[in-house]
Design a protein around this motif. Structure first.
Motif, PDB file in Angstrom:
ATOM      1  N   ARG A 116      -3.615 -12.703  -6.120  1.00 51.20           N
ATOM      2  CA  ARG A 116      -4.193 -11.753  -7.070  1.00 51.20           C
ATOM      3  C   ARG A 116      -4.511 -10.391  -6.441  1.00 51.20           C
ATOM      4  O   ARG A 116      -4.199  -9.345  -7.013  1.00 51.20           O
ATOM      5  CB  ARG A 116      -5.437 -12.355  -7.692  1.00 51.20           C
ATOM      6  CG  ARG A 116      -6.076 -11.508  -8.741  1.00 51.20           C
ATOM      7  CD  ARG A 116      -7.303 -12.229  -9.312  1.00 51.20           C
ATOM      8  NE  ARG A 116      -7.813 -11.542 -10.428  1.00 51.20           N
ATOM      9  CZ  ARG A 116      -7.272 -11.540 -11.647  1.00 51.20           C
ATOM     10  NH1 ARG A 116      -6.186 -12.227 -11.871  1.00 51.20           N
ATOM     11  NH2 ARG A 116      -7.807 -10.855 -12.627  1.00 51.20           N
ATOM     12  N   ASP A 117      -5.126 -10.390  -5.275  1.00 48.38           N
ATOM     13  CA  ASP A 117      -5.494  -9.118  -4.635  1.00 48.38           C
ATOM     14  C   ASP A 117      -4.262  -8.316  -4.240  1.00 48.38           C
ATOM     15  O   ASP A 117      -4.220  -7.092  -4.411  1.00 48.38           O
ATOM     16  CB  ASP A 117      -6.385  -9.358  -3.418  1.00 48.38           C
ATOM     17  CG  ASP A 117      -7.755  -9.899  -3.795  1.00 48.38           C
ATOM     18  OD1 ASP A 117      -8.218  -9.621  -4.924  1.00 48.38           O
ATOM     19  OD2 ASP A 117      -8.364 -10.604  -2.966  1.00 48.38           O
ATOM     20  N   LEU A 118      -3.261  -8.984  -3.713  1.00 52.35           N
ATOM     21  CA  LEU A 118      -2.026  -8.313  -3.318  1.00 52.35           C
ATOM     22  C   LEU A 118      -1.313  -7.753  -4.553  1.00 52.35           C
ATOM     23  O   LEU A 118      -0.820  -6.628  -4.555  1.00 52.35           O
ATOM     24  CB  LEU A 118      -1.129  -9.283  -2.552  1.00 52.35           C
ATOM     25  CG  LEU A 118       0.032  -8.694  -1.791  1.00 52.35           C
ATOM     26  CD1 LEU A 118      -0.434  -7.705  -0.736  1.00 52.35           C
ATOM     27  CD2 LEU A 118       0.835  -9.807  -1.138  1.00 52.35           C
ATOM     28  N   VAL A 119      -1.293  -8.535  -5.612  1.00 53.04           N
ATOM     29  CA  VAL A 119      -0.673  -8.111  -6.869  1.00 53.04           C
ATOM     30  C   VAL A 119      -1.409  -6.906  -7.457  1.00 53.04           C
ATOM     31  O   VAL A 119      -0.776  -5.948  -7.901  1.00 53.04           O
ATOM     32  CB  VAL A 119      -0.635  -9.297  -7.858  1.00 53.04           C
ATOM     33  CG1 VAL A 119      -0.406  -8.831  -9.283  1.00 53.04           C
ATOM     34  CG2 VAL A 119       0.434 -10.294  -7.424  1.00 53.04           C
ATOM     35  N   LEU A 120      -2.727  -6.943  -7.442  1.00 58.83           N
ATOM     36  CA  LEU A 120      -3.486  -5.801  -7.957  1.00 58.83           C
ATOM     37  C   LEU A 120      -3.195  -4.538  -7.148  1.00 58.83           C
ATOM     38  O   LEU A 120      -3.075  -3.445  -7.715  1.00 58.83           O
ATOM     39  CB  LEU A 120      -4.981  -6.112  -7.979  1.00 58.83           C
ATOM     40  CG  LEU A 120      -5.426  -7.050  -9.099  1.00 58.83           C
ATOM     41  CD1 LEU A 120      -6.863  -7.519  -8.868  1.00 58.83           C
ATOM     42  CD2 LEU A 120      -5.285  -6.384 -10.461  1.00 58.83           C
ATOM     43  N   ALA A 121      -3.062  -4.687  -5.838  1.00 61.11           N
ATOM     44  CA  ALA A 121      -2.715  -3.522  -5.002  1.00 61.11           C
ATOM     45  C   ALA A 121      -1.327  -2.997  -5.364  1.00 61.11           C
ATOM     46  O   ALA A 121      -1.112  -1.778  -5.418  1.00 61.11           O
ATOM     47  CB  ALA A 121      -2.778  -3.898  -3.530  1.00 61.11           C
ATOM     48  N   ALA A 123       0.833  -1.208   0.000  1.00 62.12           N
ATOM     49  CA  ALA A 123       0.000   0.000   0.000  1.00 62.12           C
ATOM     50  C   ALA A 123       0.865   1.255   0.000  1.00 62.12           C
ATOM     51  O   ALA A 123       0.505   2.274  -0.585  1.00 62.12           O
ATOM     52  CB  ALA A 123      -0.935   0.003   1.206  1.00 62.12           C
ATOM     53  N   GLN A 124       2.027   1.176   0.624  1.00 58.89           N
ATOM     54  CA  GLN A 124       2.920   2.329   0.685  1.00 58.89           C
ATOM     55  C   GLN A 124       3.819   2.389  -0.552  1.00 58.89           C
ATOM     56  O   GLN A 124       4.094   3.445  -1.077  1.00 58.89           O
ATOM     57  CB  GLN A 124       3.771   2.266   1.963  1.00 58.89           C
ATOM     58  CG  GLN A 124       4.332   3.588   2.428  1.00 58.89           C
ATOM     59  CD  GLN A 124       5.478   4.084   1.579  1.00 58.89           C
ATOM     60  OE1 GLN A 124       6.329   3.326   1.138  1.00 58.89           O
ATOM     61  NE2 GLN A 124       5.485   5.382   1.330  1.00 58.89           N
ATOM     62  N   ASN A 125       4.284   1.219  -1.009  1.00 58.36           N
ATOM     63  CA  ASN A 125       5.145   1.158  -2.187  1.00 58.36           C
ATOM     64  C   ASN A 125       4.935  -0.196  -2.860  1.00 58.36           C
ATOM     65  O   ASN A 125       5.350  -1.222  -2.324  1.00 58.36           O
ATOM     66  CB  ASN A 125       6.613   1.339  -1.795  1.00 58.36           C
ATOM     67  CG  ASN A 125       7.518   1.466  -3.002  1.00 58.36           C
ATOM     68  OD1 ASN A 125       7.347   0.779  -4.000  1.00 58.36           O
ATOM     69  ND2 ASN A 125       8.492   2.356  -2.909  1.00 58.36           N
ATOM     70  N   GLY A 126       4.317  -0.191  -4.009  1.00 53.56           N
ATOM     71  CA  GLY A 126       3.990  -1.423  -4.717  1.00 53.56           C
ATOM     72  C   GLY A 126       5.192  -2.276  -5.068  1.00 53.56           C
ATOM     73  O   GLY A 126       5.082  -3.492  -5.226  1.00 53.56           O
ATOM     74  N   GLU A 182      -1.499  -1.272  -8.799  1.00 57.40           N
ATOM     75  CA  GLU A 182      -2.277  -0.040  -8.680  1.00 57.40           C
ATOM     76  C   GLU A 182      -1.422   1.059  -8.063  1.00 57.40           C
ATOM     77  O   GLU A 182      -1.505   2.221  -8.435  1.00 57.40           O
ATOM     78  CB  GLU A 182      -3.522  -0.273  -7.835  1.00 57.40           C
ATOM     79  CG  GLU A 182      -4.446   0.913  -7.792  1.00 57.40           C
ATOM     80  CD  GLU A 182      -5.751   0.623  -7.084  1.00 57.40           C
ATOM     81  OE1 GLU A 182      -6.507   1.586  -6.883  1.00 57.40           O
ATOM     82  OE2 GLU A 182      -6.018  -0.532  -6.716  1.00 57.40           O
ATOM     83  N   GLN A 183      -0.559   0.685  -7.142  1.00 56.56           N
ATOM     84  CA  GLN A 183       0.290   1.659  -6.454  1.00 56.56           C
ATOM     85  C   GLN A 183       1.518   2.038  -7.292  1.00 56.56           C
ATOM     86  O   GLN A 183       1.899   3.189  -7.338  1.00 56.56           O
ATOM     87  CB  GLN A 183       0.724   1.087  -5.092  1.00 56.56           C
ATOM     88  CG  GLN A 183       1.037   2.102  -4.022  1.00 56.56           C
ATOM     89  CD  GLN A 183       2.349   2.815  -4.240  1.00 56.56           C
ATOM     90  OE1 GLN A 183       3.310   2.268  -4.767  1.00 56.56           O
ATOM     91  NE2 GLN A 183       2.394   4.064  -3.845  1.00 56.56           N
ATOM     92  N   SER A 184       2.144   1.055  -7.956  1.00 53.64           N
ATOM     93  CA  SER A 184       3.415   1.309  -8.648  1.00 53.64           C
ATOM     94  C   SER A 184       3.383   1.115 -10.155  1.00 53.64           C
ATOM     95  O   SER A 184       4.412   1.243 -10.810  1.00 53.64           O
ATOM     96  CB  SER A 184       4.513   0.417  -8.058  1.00 53.64           C
ATOM     97  OG  SER A 184       4.813   0.829  -6.760  1.00 53.64           O
ATOM     98  N   GLY A 185       2.231   0.778 -10.705  1.00 48.68           N
ATOM     99  CA  GLY A 185       2.120   0.655 -12.149  1.00 48.68           C
ATOM    100  C   GLY A 185       2.909  -0.502 -12.732  1.00 48.68           C
ATOM    101  O   GLY A 185       3.187  -1.492 -12.061  1.00 48.68           O
ATOM    102  N   THR A 186       3.288  -0.345 -13.991  1.00 50.43           N
ATOM    103  CA  THR A 186       3.957  -1.426 -14.718  1.00 50.43           C
ATOM    104  C   THR A 186       5.337  -1.754 -14.148  1.00 50.43           C
ATOM    105  O   THR A 186       5.870  -2.815 -14.410  1.00 50.43           O
ATOM    106  CB  THR A 186       4.095  -1.085 -16.217  1.00 50.43           C
ATOM    107  OG1 THR A 186       4.748   0.175 -16.343  1.00 50.43           O
ATOM    108  CG2 THR A 186       2.745  -1.033 -16.901  1.00 50.43           C
ATOM    109  N   GLU A 187       5.881  -0.861 -13.372  1.00 50.60           N
ATOM    110  CA  GLU A 187       7.186  -1.108 -12.763  1.00 50.60           C
ATOM    111  C   GLU A 187       7.173  -2.349 -11.862  1.00 50.60           C
ATOM    112  O   GLU A 187       8.183  -3.019 -11.716  1.00 50.60           O
ATOM    113  CB  GLU A 187       7.600   0.128 -11.947  1.00 50.60           C
ATOM    114  CG  GLU A 187       9.067   0.311 -11.847  1.00 50.60           C
ATOM    115  CD  GLU A 187       9.424   1.607 -11.146  1.00 50.60           C
ATOM    116  OE1 GLU A 187      10.564   1.679 -10.674  1.00 50.60           O
ATOM    117  OE2 GLU A 187       8.592   2.523 -11.060  1.00 50.60           O
TER     118      GLU A 187
END
Length: 112
Positions: free
Chosen positions: A73-78, A56-59, A81-86
């Motif tokens: 899946r949920d953790l990965v989506l978070a 949540a602070q840094n993907g 969502e936070q850090s984008g394609t990186e």
């Protein structure tokens, strides 16, 4: 400074998880220092709640998750969502090619 975590003897603390939770809430990459210095107790390496807070602070902190959590899946989506394609390179093979994960990561990169 999150690197201070590598000097804390987590295995000697009564509640090492609480110390790490507080650290990752300020900087999700504090997991890196605990992980690299091998002071991260194994059960915390696999602790979903701890990784949720870090992501949540840094993907990009998803890279310090166990293999099992990198398939969550949920953790990965978070994370994306936070850090984008990186964050994509740290995911399991299957989720790296998942349409929803790719969509969310691209939307994050675009600031949506």
């Amino acid at each position: 400074d999150p690197s201070i975590i590598k000097y804390i003897p987590l295995e000697e603390l009564n509640d090492p998880k609480q110390v790490l939770v507080e650290a990752v809430q300020h900087d999700g990459l504090a997991m890196k220092y605990a992980w690299r210095s091998r002071v991260l107790p194994l059960e915390l390496h696999c602790d979903r709640e701890l990784l949720e807070k870090a992501v949540a602070q840094n993907g990009l902190s998803i890279q310090y998750a166990s293999k099992k959590l990198r398939r969550d899946r949920d953790l990965v989506l978070a994370a994306v969502e936070q850090s984008g394609t990186e964050a994509i390179r740290y995911l399991s093979f299957t989720l790296r090619h998942d349409k929803e994960v790719l969509f969310v990561s691209r939307m994050s990169d675009l600031g949506c």
